[in-house]
Design a protein around this motif. Structure first.
Motif, PDB file in Angstrom:
ATOM      1  N   THR A 187      37.608  69.328   0.960  1.00  0.00           N
ATOM      2  CA  THR A 187      37.666  68.287   1.980  1.00  0.00           C
ATOM      3  C   THR A 187      36.591  68.487   3.039  1.00  0.00           C
ATOM      4  O   THR A 187      35.934  67.528   3.468  1.00  0.00           O
ATOM      5  CB  THR A 187      39.054  68.241   2.638  1.00  0.00           C
ATOM      6  OG1 THR A 187      40.056  68.094   1.638  1.00  0.00           O
ATOM      7  CG2 THR A 187      39.151  67.084   3.621  1.00  0.00           C
ATOM      8  N   VAL A 188      36.416  69.724   3.495  1.00  0.00           N
ATOM      9  CA  VAL A 188      35.368  69.985   4.492  1.00  0.00           C
ATOM     10  C   VAL A 188      33.999  69.628   3.919  1.00  0.00           C
ATOM     11  O   VAL A 188      33.148  69.059   4.617  1.00  0.00           O
ATOM     12  CB  VAL A 188      35.406  71.452   4.960  1.00  0.00           C
ATOM     13  CG1 VAL A 188      34.245  71.734   5.924  1.00  0.00           C
ATOM     14  CG2 VAL A 188      36.731  71.776   5.633  1.00  0.00           C
ATOM     15  N   ALA A 189      33.795  69.906   2.626  1.00  0.00           N
ATOM     16  CA  ALA A 189      32.515  69.579   1.983  1.00  0.00           C
ATOM     17  C   ALA A 189      32.290  68.071   1.951  1.00  0.00           C
ATOM     18  O   ALA A 189      31.252  67.568   2.412  1.00  0.00           O
ATOM     19  CB  ALA A 189      32.475  70.151   0.571  1.00  0.00           C
ATOM     20  N   TYR A 190      33.260  67.309   1.438  1.00  0.00           N
ATOM     21  CA  TYR A 190      33.006  65.867   1.299  1.00  0.00           C
ATOM     22  C   TYR A 190      33.054  65.142   2.637  1.00  0.00           C
ATOM     23  O   TYR A 190      32.366  64.145   2.836  1.00  0.00           O
ATOM     24  CB  TYR A 190      33.892  65.207   0.246  1.00  0.00           C
ATOM     25  CG  TYR A 190      35.379  65.077   0.513  1.00  0.00           C
ATOM     26  CD1 TYR A 190      35.887  64.311   1.555  1.00  0.00           C
ATOM     27  CD2 TYR A 190      36.301  65.669  -0.360  1.00  0.00           C
ATOM     28  CE1 TYR A 190      37.241  64.156   1.759  1.00  0.00           C
ATOM     29  CE2 TYR A 190      37.669  65.519  -0.176  1.00  0.00           C
ATOM     30  CZ  TYR A 190      38.133  64.764   0.896  1.00  0.00           C
ATOM     31  OH  TYR A 190      39.476  64.611   1.089  1.00  0.00           O
ATOM     32  N   ASP A 191      33.858  65.635   3.581  1.00  0.00           N
ATOM     33  CA  ASP A 191      33.878  64.938   4.866  1.00  0.00           C
ATOM     34  C   ASP A 191      32.641  65.272   5.697  1.00  0.00           C
ATOM     35  O   ASP A 191      32.261  64.492   6.582  1.00  0.00           O
ATOM     36  CB  ASP A 191      35.152  65.259   5.647  1.00  0.00           C
ATOM     37  CG  ASP A 191      35.486  64.169   6.656  1.00  0.00           C
ATOM     38  OD1 ASP A 191      35.546  62.991   6.229  1.00  0.00           O
ATOM     39  OD2 ASP A 191      35.660  64.473   7.843  1.00  0.00           O
ATOM     40  N   THR A 192      32.005  66.399   5.409  1.00  0.00           N
ATOM     41  CA  THR A 192      30.706  66.676   6.024  1.00  0.00           C
ATOM     42  C   THR A 192      29.672  65.683   5.494  1.00  0.00           C
ATOM     43  O   THR A 192      28.839  65.165   6.252  1.00  0.00           O
ATOM     44  CB  THR A 192      30.262  68.115   5.737  1.00  0.00           C
ATOM     45  OG1 THR A 192      31.210  69.035   6.304  1.00  0.00           O
ATOM     46  CG2 THR A 192      28.890  68.402   6.350  1.00  0.00           C
TER      47      THR A 192
END
Length: 295
Positions: A187-192
């Motif tokens: 999630t942190v990857a795609y929301d970045t």
């Protein structure tokens, strides 16, 4: 009568319905998919491949309601700044098509319906739901105080995993928390990637994000998070003693991550947004791998 014709008739009869659908982002279901797939991972694993119909219905409807509620409270929190961001300047709260009081009532109604659904599960799931609500409520306001709101979103989106385990098996074990951790990294990857779309506008209006925090290291750190996602999902497979089909699904996910890195390497808005949207297939492929491993 065709579905599209029925929809057109309903929208003509209730002209404001379209604005409420837009506020809940029901016209853009990507967020539903990104919440739905990890929830299904958890249900399938907790049930060893045969989740109950009751839990499938509860969590499927709950995903739609809570993602929609999250969008509403997010737009309420951002109502003063969305007008200065290119991507969000036409949202219903910005244009005045929906009033602030109406948005809060809308949000409260969806949260209440979600809680009623949870009451049909068990005590542990009900207890976990309170933490899930607080996480969903915290994310929109985290952007004012920390450059890590994506971590808060990851915890909020991932909280459906322990809830699904609790509802289906009545307990939480190592696998539940490994899946939660994998989803957090992802999630942190795609929301970045998503935040990279708005980075220039966010800097002007004072919104914080990991895209701003990471700066020129953004793609490298996103790549590291994607590797951690794969490693953690591989650990899940090891714990479950999954077969080759599951690990093949992880190889396919790795290929998608490489494709996303290629899309975002120039930091172009549209390409970063396409990379974000591509994550729908990541969740779906992991789910397919888990389902096939139980057949």
């Amino acid at each position: 009568m065709a579905v599209s014709a029925v929809t057109e008739v309903v929208l003509q009869r209730f002209p404001r319905l379209k604005d409420f659908l837009r506020l809940a982002r029901l016209d853009r279901p990507i967020g539903i998919y990104l919440l739905f797939w990890p929830t299904m991972w958890a249900l399938w694993v907790a049930a060893e491949g045969v989740p109950s119909l009751k839990n499938l219905v509860i969590f499927s409807v709950g995903v739609v309601l809570m993602r929609s509620a999250g969008c509403v409270i997010n737009d309420f929190a951002d109502r003063k700044v969305d007008g200065h961001v290119k991507r969000t300047q036409h949202r219903p709260l910005v244009t005045g098509k929906i009033q602030e009081k109406e948005a809060l009532i809308y949000f409260s109604g969806m949260v209440l319906l979600s809680f009623i659904l949870v009451l049909f599960t068990n005590t542990l799931t009900v207890q976990l739901s309170f933490a899930g609500f607080l996480l969903a409520l915290a994310y929109p306001f985290a952007k004012r105080h920390t450059h890590l709101p994506q971590v808060v979103l990851g915890a909020a989106f991932g909280w459906s995993i322990p809830m699904a385990f609790a509802a289906q098996s009545g307990a939480l074990g190592n696998i539940a928390w490994l899946m939660f951790l994998a989803n957090l990294f992802w999630t942190v990857a795609y929301d970045t990637q998503y935040a990279m779309v708005d980075r220039d506008d966010d800097l002007k209006v004072g919104i914080k994000s990991t895209a701003i925090l990471f700066g020129e290291m953004d793609n490298l750190i996103v790549g590291c998070l994607q590797v951690l996602t794969l490693m953690t999902l591989a650990m899940v497979g090891h714990q479950l003693e999954s077969g080759a089909l599951y690990y093949l699904s992880l190889l396919a996910v790795a290929a998608l991550f490489v494709y996303q890195q290629w899309l975002t390497h120039r930091r172009e808005r549209d390409a970063c947004f396409r990379a974000f949207l591509n994550n729908h297939w990541v969740g779906a492929i992991v789910f397919a791998g888990l389902v096939l491993s139980y057949l």
